[in-house]
Design a protein around this motif. Structure first.
Motif, mmCIF file in Angstrom:
data_model
loop_
_atom_site.group_PDB
_atom_site.id
_atom_site.type_symbol
_atom_site.label_atom_id
_atom_site.label_comp_id
_atom_site.label_asym_id
_atom_site.label_seq_id
_atom_site.Cartn_x
_atom_site.Cartn_y
_atom_site.Cartn_z
ATOM 1 N N TYR A 230 -38.330 22.632 -50.969
ATOM 2 C CA TYR A 230 -37.987 21.528 -51.862
ATOM 3 C C TYR A 230 -37.678 20.288 -51.027
ATOM 4 C CZ TYR A 230 -37.469 25.082 -55.482
ATOM 5 O OH TYR A 230 -37.695 26.109 -56.369
ATOM 6 N N SER A 231 -38.247 19.206 -51.439
ATOM 7 C CA SER A 231 -38.045 17.972 -50.689
ATOM 8 C C SER A 231 -38.131 16.779 -51.630
ATOM 9 C CB SER A 231 -39.104 17.841 -49.582
ATOM 10 O OG SER A 231 -38.999 16.594 -48.929
ATOM 11 N N SER A 232 -37.548 15.679 -51.206
ATOM 12 C CA SER A 232 -37.706 14.400 -51.915
ATOM 13 C C SER A 232 -38.571 13.487 -51.054
ATOM 14 C CB SER A 232 -36.349 13.749 -52.178
ATOM 15 O OG SER A 232 -35.710 13.434 -50.952
ATOM 16 N N ALA A 233 -39.301 12.603 -51.699
ATOM 17 C CA ALA A 233 -40.182 11.677 -50.989
ATOM 18 C C ALA A 233 -39.995 10.280 -51.550
ATOM 19 C CB ALA A 233 -41.645 12.110 -51.130
ATOM 20 N N ASP A 234 -40.073 9.314 -50.677
ATOM 21 C CA ASP A 234 -39.905 7.937 -51.128
ATOM 22 C C ASP A 234 -40.574 7.003 -50.126
ATOM 23 O OD1 ASP A 234 -39.154 5.772 -52.605
ATOM 24 O OD2 ASP A 234 -37.144 5.638 -51.762
ATOM 25 N N LEU A 235 -41.275 6.028 -50.656
ATOM 26 C CA LEU A 235 -41.853 4.982 -49.809
ATOM 27 C C LEU A 235 -40.796 3.914 -49.602
ATOM 28 C CD1 LEU A 235 -44.356 3.835 -48.368
ATOM 29 C CD2 LEU A 235 -44.947 2.681 -50.506
ATOM 30 N N GLN A 236 -40.311 3.784 -48.376
ATOM 31 C CA GLN A 236 -39.234 2.855 -48.076
ATOM 32 C C GLN A 236 -39.750 1.425 -48.051
ATOM 33 O OE1 GLN A 236 -36.123 4.161 -47.763
ATOM 34 N NE2 GLN A 236 -37.038 6.161 -48.145
ATOM 35 N N LYS A 237 -38.816 0.495 -47.975
ATOM 36 C CA LYS A 237 -39.218 -0.909 -47.919
ATOM 37 C C LYS A 237 -39.956 -1.178 -46.607
ATOM 38 C CE LYS A 237 -35.009 -2.791 -45.808
ATOM 39 N NZ LYS A 237 -33.931 -3.778 -45.958
ATOM 40 N N VAL A 238 -40.813 -2.181 -46.629
ATOM 41 C CA VAL A 238 -41.623 -2.474 -45.449
ATOM 42 C C VAL A 238 -40.727 -2.941 -44.307
ATOM 43 C CG1 VAL A 238 -43.641 -3.059 -46.830
ATOM 44 C CG2 VAL A 238 -42.010 -4.843 -46.205
ATOM 45 N N ILE A 239 -41.210 -2.684 -43.088
ATOM 46 C CA ILE A 239 -40.484 -3.058 -41.879
ATOM 47 C C ILE A 239 -41.266 -4.159 -41.182
ATOM 48 C CG2 ILE A 239 -39.515 -2.224 -39.709
ATOM 49 C CD1 ILE A 239 -39.684 0.610 -40.882
ATOM 50 N N MET A 240 -40.578 -5.231 -40.808
ATOM 51 C CA MET A 240 -41.200 -6.336 -40.101
ATOM 52 C C MET A 240 -40.982 -6.139 -38.602
ATOM 53 S SD MET A 240 -42.376 -7.972 -42.692
ATOM 54 C CE MET A 240 -42.942 -9.460 -41.904
ATOM 55 N N VAL A 257 -46.530 -5.926 -40.428
ATOM 56 C CA VAL A 257 -45.882 -5.137 -41.481
ATOM 57 C C VAL A 257 -46.103 -3.662 -41.196
ATOM 58 C CG1 VAL A 257 -45.851 -4.610 -43.939
ATOM 59 C CG2 VAL A 257 -46.163 -6.962 -43.182
ATOM 60 N N ALA A 258 -45.020 -2.898 -41.171
ATOM 61 C CA ALA A 258 -45.085 -1.445 -40.986
ATOM 62 C C ALA A 258 -44.602 -0.758 -42.256
ATOM 63 C CB ALA A 258 -44.236 -1.016 -39.795
ATOM 64 N N PHE A 259 -45.254 0.365 -42.609
ATOM 65 C CA PHE A 259 -44.925 1.123 -43.812
ATOM 66 C C PHE A 259 -44.262 2.438 -43.426
ATOM 67 C CE2 PHE A 259 -48.814 -1.352 -44.618
ATOM 68 C CZ PHE A 259 -48.335 -2.213 -45.591
ATOM 69 N N ASN A 260 -43.474 2.964 -44.352
ATOM 70 C CA ASN A 260 -42.618 4.106 -44.030
ATOM 71 C C ASN A 260 -42.513 5.022 -45.249
ATOM 72 O OD1 ASN A 260 -40.558 5.868 -43.442
ATOM 73 N ND2 ASN A 260 -38.988 4.309 -43.151
ATOM 74 N N GLU A 261 -43.142 6.182 -45.191
ATOM 75 C CA GLU A 261 -43.023 7.209 -46.234
ATOM 76 C C GLU A 261 -42.141 8.319 -45.665
ATOM 77 O OE1 GLU A 261 -43.387 9.028 -49.842
ATOM 78 O OE2 GLU A 261 -44.464 7.175 -49.345
ATOM 79 N N THR A 262 -40.986 8.543 -46.295
ATOM 80 C CA THR A 262 -39.995 9.485 -45.792
ATOM 81 C C THR A 262 -39.922 10.722 -46.681
ATOM 82 O OG1 THR A 262 -38.673 7.716 -44.817
ATOM 83 C CG2 THR A 262 -37.566 9.818 -45.202
ATOM 84 N N PHE A 263 -39.894 11.906 -46.041
ATOM 85 C CA PHE A 263 -39.730 13.188 -46.729
ATOM 86 C C PHE A 263 -38.405 13.779 -46.262
ATOM 87 C CE2 PHE A 263 -44.202 12.346 -46.180
ATOM 88 C CZ PHE A 263 -44.748 12.625 -47.426
ATOM 89 N N ALA A 264 -37.481 13.982 -47.198
ATOM 90 C CA ALA A 264 -36.154 14.530 -46.882
ATOM 91 C C ALA A 264 -35.999 15.886 -47.556
ATOM 92 C CB ALA A 264 -35.064 13.575 -47.345
#
Length: 314
Positions: A230-240, A257-264
């Protein structure tokens, strides 16, 4: 007639000539020219020019008999030996202090303002800059390296491009924010029971509570069965990038611009896996996001039989 045609008509019907002699009374006069006013008769009467007096000429054209400033401005608009008066220059004058907005816009976009992740759907035309950057810093850099302008003029160009300086990482749920504004309408004692927007908000809160209960249930299940993940996923705000707080010079460099998809993961084993990529590699459309899930499954969840990925909103 338009402005130029009226001026040309006066030019052709008023003759300007030098004064022939200077009398004792005119010795101290500043008058240098003599003006002859004429009207043209109809063609059936010969079509010739006939001299008239100045008051008759002015009153016929609708001017004040005692003021000939409009006629004088027309006659002084070009040299007397010219065949036509000067053309209308109204609206064509370029002020010396006119701003070159193209250069200002180019400087603003060196900071790479972008659409915020959480407002892509509802505010696609609004651009955001990192909170550590201010208009004052941008203006100072522009003045030092390009040209000197006022901070008000620079700020107007920033506003014209719909750019904001706002910290949006932990913004309030849009549904709840709308409701907080809506409930003010019930302060006058109006009925809440029959309000559709209030009922929708109640349903929104109910779904939020149900989601949180399901989220906690998944945490408990992950402790009982190791074959489930079981995990949660979220696309975080962009990183400059680069991002170096405290270093002002980093804000003036070309940023990416860098993108960040996090799986917790849920449960006792708290692990986080982050998929990072920047705009030179790919964007953030559906296939890009799906590829992060696919790589996450292949690299970290080969031995799991059941995988549950949840996204907790609000």
């Amino acid at each position: 007639m338009n402005f130029y045609d009226r001026r040309k008509w006066v030019w052709n019907n008023v003759q300007q000539s030098n004064i022939k002699r200077v009398t004792a009374k005119r010795a101290t006069s500043r008058r240098r020219f003599t003006y002859t006013y004429r009207f043209r008769t109809p063609e059936e009467s010969g079509g010739g020019l006939h001299d008239v007096c100045k008051p008759f000429f002015l009153s016929t054209l609708g001017y004040d008999q005692k003021s000939d400033s409009a006629i004088m401005r027309c006659l002084q608009s070009a040299p007397s030996d010219s065949l036509n008066p000067n053309s209308d220059q109204r609206g064509k004058h370029v002020p010396n202090n006119k701003l070159d907005q193209i250069k200002i816009f180019a400087h603003i976009f060196r900071y790479n303002p972008s659409v915020h992740h959480y407002r892509r759907e509802h505010a696609p035309n609004r651009l955001y800059l990192p909170s550590e950057i201010t208009i004052k810093d941008m203006h100072e850099h522009y003045v030092q390296n390009i040209e000197k302008i006022s901070i008000e003029s620079y700020g107007k160009c920033v506003v014209a491009k719909n750019i904001s300086f706002t910290v949006l990482g932990s913004e309030e749920c849009e549904e709840c924010k709308k409701f907080h504004e809506h409930k003010k309408t019930h302060e006058n004692g109006s009925d809440i029971k029959d309000c559709e927007q209030c009922l929708n908000h109640d349903h929104h809160i109910k779904r939020r509570d149900e989601t949180r209960i399901a989220y906690k249930s998944d945490v408990e299940k992950s402790l009982l069965d190791e074959t489930y993940f079981y995990s949660s996923a979220d696309l975080q705000k962009v990183i400059m990038l680069p991002g170096m707080p405290g270093e002002k010079t980093s804000a003036f460099t070309r940023r990416i611009v860098a993108f960040n998809e996090t799986f917790a993961s849920l449960g006792q084993t708290k692990t986080k896996v982050t998929a990072l990529w920047h705009e030179a590699i790919s964007g953030r459309n559906a296939s890009d996001i799906a590829s992060t899930f696919w790589n996450f499954f292949k690299q970290h969840l080969r031995d799991k039989k059941h995988i549950v990925i949840a996204q907790l909103r609000t």
